[in-house]
Design an enzyme around this catalytic site. Structure first.
Site, mmCIF file in Angstrom:
data_model
loop_
_atom_site.group_PDB
_atom_site.id
_atom_site.type_symbol
_atom_site.label_atom_id
_atom_site.label_comp_id
_atom_site.label_asym_id
_atom_site.label_seq_id
_atom_site.Cartn_x
_atom_site.Cartn_y
_atom_site.Cartn_z
ATOM 1 N N ASP A 137 0.929 -1.112 0.026
ATOM 2 C CA ASP A 137 0.061 0.000 0.024
ATOM 3 C C ASP A 137 0.871 1.103 -0.156
ATOM 4 O OD1 ASP A 137 -2.312 1.325 0.237
ATOM 5 O OD2 ASP A 137 -2.414 1.658 2.208
ATOM 6 N N ASP B 288 -7.861 -7.634 2.633
ATOM 7 C CA ASP B 288 -7.037 -7.782 3.418
ATOM 8 C C ASP B 288 -7.204 -7.076 4.708
ATOM 9 O OD1 ASP B 288 -6.755 -4.726 2.550
ATOM 10 O OD2 ASP B 288 -5.340 -4.798 4.260
ATOM 11 N N CYS C 281 -10.523 -28.384 12.778
ATOM 12 C CA CYS C 281 -9.545 -27.684 11.890
ATOM 13 C C CYS C 281 -8.281 -28.539 12.033
ATOM 14 C CB CYS C 281 -9.096 -26.363 12.907
ATOM 15 S SG CYS C 281 -7.637 -25.380 12.303
ATOM 16 N N CYS D 40 -5.058 -27.547 11.568
ATOM 17 C CA CYS D 40 -3.858 -26.624 11.627
ATOM 18 C C CYS D 40 -2.924 -27.626 12.934
ATOM 19 C CB CYS D 40 -4.032 -25.185 11.996
ATOM 20 S SG CYS D 40 -4.224 -24.654 13.863
ATOM 21 N N CYS E 110 -4.464 -27.045 16.553
ATOM 22 C CA CYS E 110 -5.658 -27.740 16.994
ATOM 23 C C CYS E 110 -5.245 -29.191 17.062
ATOM 24 C CB CYS E 110 -6.793 -27.463 15.873
ATOM 25 S SG CYS E 110 -7.419 -25.847 16.090
ATOM 26 N N HIS F 102 -3.536 -20.143 14.113
ATOM 27 C CA HIS F 102 -5.015 -20.754 13.857
ATOM 28 C C HIS F 102 -5.672 -20.095 13.109
ATOM 29 C CE1 HIS F 102 -8.856 -22.775 14.284
ATOM 30 N NE2 HIS F 102 -9.094 -21.620 14.741
HETATM 31 ZN ZN LIG Z 1 -6.798 -24.767 14.049
#
Ligand SMILES: [Zn+2]
Length: 365
Positions: free
Chosen positions: A87, A260, A298, A300, A303, A329
């Site tokens: 930006d 964004d 989830c 990830c 998790c 996360h």
């Molecule tokens: Zn997660």
């Protein structure tokens, strides 16, 4: 830009950058100082973040172009290999912490770091963004704070257009994409004028600026709908500053391609975590001894390995690990959400997906 599939206004497009092709809709975490707060570039790439946005003004002030040029650009400096947007920093220059004054020529401001004075023109902004080496750069725009009257916003739109013409002229590196930014606050006549102006310009994409800065949700979506109706369809559309999952899903429904926002990272630091059932406030008493993950749906690493109780404990006592796990996360969640959105548009299933998503999204704080 190529539209791969469409379902009503929702679109799945792709466009080419110097760092490969990228498919929309996608979300960019904010990396103002060449990093997304609490995440390394390697972690971002592990998550599968397709793009980030940095701030050319902040980088210009610190560490300075001398450092970034020595590394042959921001990608190599921060070791991020996917797409980078920058930006102009116009938003910051015009805020009280920076601003001295501005006129048609440009903006005079002082650095809040050391008080040093600078003059930024559209030409200077293009030069700085070119040296930083982003894949996509933004025109310098004039974004008034929310709540200004019609006449002030009209003047800001006029200045935004004059500066955009100069940015387009000064933008030399044609492999670097240049996006225009519409302004006009919540005044439909001014927005329409700004859309018509940018529709005729030689830019690679069109951004919706000055939204999500204090106006009501209804006014924000009225403006998004106006853009969906009048913006030319053959350019990608970037809604600046929007990042709450329901707002993203609803904006995709109106034809927005790129987002964004600091929303996912800021929320993570405050213990607001996104799950398949909505926003979960991890600092609540009921999670004190909770062994379950943030979201059992989830995939990830947070998790898979950590409990709600541990994350609450770390966040409560402001430990760096707590910020990292929560941020990782949330960024993973939103990256995955965008993947699902793209897939559902491709499969002509977005209408159903949106309905289910919104009915599942519950905010409990
Ligand atoms: Zn997660």
């Amino acid at each position: 830009m190529e539209i791969l599939s469409k379902e009503k206004n929702a679109r799945n497009c792709k466009f080419k950058t110097r760092h490969g092709e990228i498919e929309t809709p996608f979300f960019m975490p904010v990396a103002t100082k060449a990093s997304v707060k609490h995440l390394s570039s390697i972690e971002l790439e592990t998550i599968g973040t397709p793009a980030i946005i940095s701030n050319s003004l902040v980088l210009y002030l610190r560490p300075g172009l001398e450092v970034i040029e020595k590394f042959k650009g921001l990608h190599n400096f921060m070791k991020f290999h996917n797409v980078i947007f920058t930006d102009s920093g116009g938003f910051q220059m015009l805020r009280p912490a920076f601003l001295i004054d501005y006129n048609e020529q440009g903006i005079n401001f002082k650095s809040p770091f050391d008080g040093k004075k600078f003059n930024f023109t559209p030409e200077k902004s293009m030069e700085v963004q070119e040296k930083i080496g982003a894949d996509v750069v933004m025109c310098l725009d004039n974004l008034p704070e929310y709540g200004q009257d019609y006449e002030s916003v009209k003047d800001a739109v006029k200045l935004t257009h004059a500066w955009a013409d100069r940015c387009i002229k000064a933008h030399k590196d044609k492999k670097q994409l240049l996006f225009g930014i519409t302004q006009g606050s919540v005044f439909p006549a001014l927005r329409k004028k700004s859309i018509e102006f940018f529709n005729k310009k030689e830019v690679d994409g069109l951004a919706l600026g000055g939204l999500c800065i204090g106006e009501s949700k209804k006014k924000m979506f009225d403006s998004i709908k106006l853009h969906a109706k009048y913006l030319r369809k053959d350019k990608v559309r970037y809604l600046m500053g929007v990042g709450s999952p329901p707002d993203i899903v609803n904006s995709v429904n109106e034809g927005i391609d790129i987002f964004d926002s600091v929303f996912p990272t800021q929320n993570a630091r405050h213990g607001n975590l996104f799950t398949s059932k909505g926003k979960l406030h991890i600092l609540r008493k009921e999670f004190f001894k909770d062994e379950s993950p943030i979201d059992e749906n989830c995939s990830c690493y947070v998790c898979k390995n950590y409990s709600r109780a541990y994350i609450q404990y770390q966040l409560k006592f402001k430990e760096g690990v707590g910020y990292k796990l929560a941020t990782y996360h949330n960024i993973h969640y939103i990256t995955n959400l965008m993947k699902e959105i793209r897939l559902n548009i491709k499969e002509n299933n977005f209408k159903k997906f949106r309905k289910e998503f919104l009915s599942n999204w519950v905010t409990k704080e």
